[in-house]
Design an enzyme around this catalytic site. Sequence first.
Site, mmCIF file in Angstrom:
data_model
loop_
_atom_site.group_PDB
_atom_site.id
_atom_site.type_symbol
_atom_site.label_atom_id
_atom_site.label_comp_id
_atom_site.label_asym_id
_atom_site.label_seq_id
_atom_site.Cartn_x
_atom_site.Cartn_y
_atom_site.Cartn_z
ATOM 1 N N ARG A 1 -4.320 -5.986 -11.149
ATOM 2 C CA ARG A 1 -3.294 -7.008 -11.372
ATOM 3 C C ARG A 1 -3.919 -8.391 -11.422
ATOM 4 O O ARG A 1 -3.652 -9.182 -12.344
ATOM 5 C CB ARG A 1 -2.254 -6.941 -10.244
ATOM 6 N N CYS B 1 -2.530 3.148 -10.667
ATOM 7 C CA CYS B 1 -3.517 2.108 -10.378
ATOM 8 C C CYS B 1 -4.398 1.768 -11.577
ATOM 9 O O CYS B 1 -5.327 0.987 -11.458
ATOM 10 C CB CYS B 1 -4.365 2.504 -9.163
ATOM 11 N N ASP C 1 0.811 -1.216 0.000
ATOM 12 C CA ASP C 1 0.000 0.000 0.000
ATOM 13 C C ASP C 1 0.846 1.268 0.000
ATOM 14 O O ASP C 1 0.302 2.371 -0.122
ATOM 15 C CB ASP C 1 -0.906 0.040 1.239
ATOM 16 N N THR D 1 -15.291 -9.039 5.436
ATOM 17 C CA THR D 1 -16.405 -8.589 4.599
ATOM 18 C C THR D 1 -16.403 -9.321 3.258
ATOM 19 O O THR D 1 -17.441 -9.759 2.761
ATOM 20 C CB THR D 1 -16.310 -7.071 4.367
#
Length: 365
Positions: A176, A287, A127, A199
Amino acid sequence: MKFTSALSLMFVGTAAAFAPSSISHSRSTSSALFMSEDAAEVTPLRIGTRGSPLALAQAYETRRRLIEEFPELEADGAIEICVMKTQGDMILDKSLMELGGKGLFTKELDTALLGDEVDICVHSMKDVPTWLPDGTVLPCNLPREDTNDAFITAENKIKTIADLPDGSVIGTASLRRQAQLLSQNPTLKCVNFRGNVQTRLRKLDDGVVDATLLAIAGLKRMEMQDCATAVLDWGEMLPAVAQGAIGIQCRSDDERSLKYIDALNCMDTHVCVNCERAFLEALDGNCKTPIAGQAKIIDGKIVFRGLIAMPDGSLKYETEATGEIADAVEIGKKAGEDLKAQAGDKFFEMMVEMSPQQVLGQITK
């Protein structure tokens, strides 16, 4: 259902796992605690972290390792865990690409660190952007967990990616993973799948998707590895840059914190992560570009493998390199430059020009 009991046990077990435990004081160290003017008051070492179960597991692993190295830190109040929410934690109905990508899980921690609200920050290295804010350093990586991805299906009925029926719905927020899945089977449909591990597994259990992929490292850190249907090797799914690695950041002029975290650094992990991040930096990845990269030390050499792809998996470029450990950063950099040359300027121009909606349209068409 498959994951309901596992999740319930995880929430019960999490509190016990995070709670302070007895630590062996076999290592002899000199006291490094700072004392205030009132000699009875200890200045705590403040650890900044996100609040997800995985982030907390990593923060408490850091706490445990600190106490093992510096037994005086086991004293009441010697370490504080400071939990904060990041933008990436708060906005879950959009993909990371739509939100702007890297830094979404670190900016608030950076601000707290520079504002002297915390002394160190614990991060999932995948991250962390390739650049760090001025005045901060990231000199420490803890020993790395298994870096591979876990393939997870409800009831373990489907064992491999190749066994997925055409048109299966896969939950993942990672371009990815999406690109590599679609390169294997273009009929698969990938849908945005965000939120914490619990979740995502609950959504899978509820039949929202047919399968999902998660880093096996995170599952192991929460003792949930039994949820994995299979662990994918690099040939099936090359992991993200720095996946499975924990990084610890501090202010560059904070000698106290530097002393603590330098003692925790795993040099093999640090070398491999630096190689991978040099690869990512050379690609100047965002991203909207599916990028994967992994380095390992094998027989005294560093072995690197990387790839970039179109979001729909229609194009994929790969590279491999082996060299001396001392040259790890240069190896990563040259691998990135090699892929840039293979793909050509047009590939990266398309990545820059495509809107998030266009990229998502490719993936979900």
